[in-house]
Design an enzyme around this catalytic site. Structure first.
Site, short mmCIF file in Angstrom:
data_model
loop_
_atom_site.label_atom_id
_atom_site.label_comp_id
_atom_site.label_asym_id
_atom_site.label_seq_id
_atom_site.Cartn_x
_atom_site.Cartn_y
_atom_site.Cartn_z
N THR A 141 0.80 -1.21 0.00
CA THR A 141 0.00 0.00 0.00
C THR A 141 0.84 1.27 0.00
OG1 THR A 141 -1.52 1.28 1.40
CG2 THR A 141 -0.13 -0.28 2.52
N TYR A 165 -1.51 0.02 10.18
CA TYR A 165 -1.80 -0.64 8.91
C TYR A 165 -0.58 -0.56 7.97
CZ TYR A 165 -3.64 -1.26 4.20
OH TYR A 165 -3.81 -1.67 2.91
N1 UFG Z 1 -12.63 11.64 1.98
C1 UFG Z 1 -13.64 12.54 2.24
N2 UFG Z 1 -14.84 12.05 2.64
C2 UFG Z 1 -15.10 10.72 2.80
C3 UFG Z 1 -14.04 9.81 2.53
C4 UFG Z 1 -12.82 10.32 2.13
O1 UFG Z 1 -13.46 13.77 2.10
O2 UFG Z 1 -16.20 10.34 3.18
C5 UFG Z 1 -11.34 12.16 1.48
C6 UFG Z 1 -10.16 11.84 2.35
O3 UFG Z 1 -9.98 12.82 3.35
C7 UFG Z 1 -9.02 11.82 1.31
C8 UFG Z 1 -9.72 11.26 0.06
O4 UFG Z 1 -11.09 11.53 0.25
O5 UFG Z 1 -8.59 13.12 1.02
C9 UFG Z 1 -9.52 9.76 -0.13
O6 UFG Z 1 -9.87 9.10 1.07
P1 UFG Z 1 -10.12 7.51 1.12
O7 UFG Z 1 -10.61 7.19 2.50
O8 UFG Z 1 -10.97 7.11 -0.02
O9 UFG Z 1 -8.69 6.90 0.86
P2 UFG Z 1 -7.31 7.20 1.62
O10 UFG Z 1 -6.51 8.06 0.70
O11 UFG Z 1 -7.50 7.67 2.99
O12 UFG Z 1 -6.76 5.73 1.76
C10 UFG Z 1 -6.11 5.07 0.76
C11 UFG Z 1 -6.31 3.58 0.90
C12 UFG Z 1 -5.72 3.08 2.17
C13 UFG Z 1 -4.28 3.50 2.22
C14 UFG Z 1 -4.13 4.98 2.02
C15 UFG Z 1 -2.71 5.41 1.89
O13 UFG Z 1 -7.67 3.29 0.85
O14 UFG Z 1 -5.82 1.68 2.23
O15 UFG Z 1 -4.77 5.37 0.82
O16 UFG Z 1 -2.58 6.72 2.30
F1 UFG Z 1 -3.78 3.20 3.43
#
Ligand code: UFG
Length: 355
Positions: A141, A165
């Protein structure tokens, strides 16, 4: 033979290409009933590889694995079961997806993550080596980079995970590297950026209830399964103030796994570590605009505080995967990713009777 780590593989001679096409060993997919694992199963099967799946169905779904695939319900730490599967199915390579993937959960319960992702991977790798399986692909990841201060992020960017994680995956990367150096095993670690979308033929998708990923949350909202989408932070150092991510279609990601497997078999003395992303980013606002466009509706957006540990921007440098594998993404268009995620969300609704 010890395996060496190379960023860029030499071009393969033609006869090696021909040989690898004829040499499709059975592949064991751990976590093959999960979101990404099930797409890998489909990609392998579509490309003519014999496949077997092991999944404990804690977060996976039996329906995600086609009926004609050998399916074993069980745990990757069950070495007796693994040894039996490897012998029964004549497994020649393992793709390892099984594990826990929810970042906040890993902060609340780190030992569960070190157990599921690190300790059990150790047991799996041991069973693989003992059984003489020579190739392994590992689902890692971008969380291994933490909050990098460079963009785009190359594989050589220092790994500083900021949650259990990310650490649990990075530790497994290290175990694989050490094991490959000592035993007759080569491996490919693939570091995923933001995986989204679903199988274009509608055979699988993201089925997890209570998912937190932006595109899944947004299509749920578009279908009325949620009232609104929270925008976690509008004061990031990005063009519109919301977080920017490199969204990769799950089927393009699955295709990369099949190509990585071919590369491992073609050059068994080399191991690889590669980012999986397209090298471009979209903000939360741009993703929500895409969902509005695709659905021709307007989902309700609610400004919310930043989520702990979220970087401003996380974009992959895809140079290595592009120069190493003949990988040609088919679904990089954001609207296509959203449309496929939406189609699967509708199908899930039909399956549960709530259209
Ligand atoms: N976000 C929102 N609202 C939501 C969900 C997400 O604004 O309801 C934003 C988050 O703050 C972020 C973006 O959308 O800016 C993406 O968020 P996600 O939760 O979809 O994904 P992440 O980037 O947090 O996580 C991903 C993978 C993880 C991994 C991570 C590495 O899903 O498994 O990238 O940084 F660990």
């Amino acid at each position: 033979m010890p395996s060496r780590q190379f960023g860029v593989m030499a071009a393969l001679p033609i006869n090696a290409n021909r040989r690898r096409m004829e040499d499709k060993c059975p592949v064991l997919v751990t976590g093959g009933a999960g979101y990404i694992g099930s797409h890998a199963v489909l990609a392998l099967r579509d490309a003519g590889w014999p496949v077997a799946v092991i999944d404990n169905l804690v977060t996976g779904f039996r329906f995600a694995v086609p009926e004609d695939i050998a399916f074993y319900e069980g745990d990757i730490a069950d070495q007796a079961l693994l040894t039996r599967i490897i012998a029964e199915q004549k497994i020649g390579a393992v793709m390892h997806f099984a594990g826990s993937v929810v970042v906040p959960e890993s902060v609340e319960n780190p030992l569960e993550y070190y157990h599921n992702n690190t300790a059990k991977s150790r047991d799996l790798i041991e069973a693989v080596v003992k059984a003489g399986v020579r190739h392994m692909i590992f689902s890692s990841t971008a969380a291994t980079y933490g909050t990098p201060d460079v963009s785009p992020v190359s594989e050589d960017t220092p790994r500083h995970p900021i949650n259990p994680y990310g650490w649990s995956k990075l530790m497994t990367e290290q175990m694989l590297a050490d094991t490959a150096a000592a035993h007759d095993l080569n491996y490919c670690t693939l570091r995923y950026f933001n995986v989204a979308g679903s199988d274009p033929q509608g055979r699988s998708g993201q089925s997890t209830a209570g998912a937190t990923h932006l595109i899944k949350v947004a299509v749920e909202a578009a279908l009325g399964k949620r009232d609104s989408v929270g925008i976690f932070g509008t004061d990031y150092d990005t063009p519109d103030g919301t977080g920017v991510r490199d969204y990769i279609h799950v089927s393009d990601l699955a295709a990369a796994h099949v190509l990585a497997l071919e590369a491992l078999i073609a050059q068994p003395d080399r191991s690889l570590t590669m980012n999986c992303g397209y090298g471009r980013g979209f903000s939360v606002m741009e993703v929500l605009d895409a969902v509005d466009r695709v659905t021709n509706r307007k989902i309700t957006r609610v400004k919310a505080p930043r989520r702990a540990g979220d970087p401003d921007s996380l974009i992959s440098d895809p140079s290595r995967i592009k120069t190493t594998l003949p990988w040609q993404p088919q679904h990089a268009d954001l609207d296509a990713i959203v449309a496929h995620a939406l189609a699967w969300e509708r199908k899930l609704g039909e399956m549960s009777g709530n259209t």
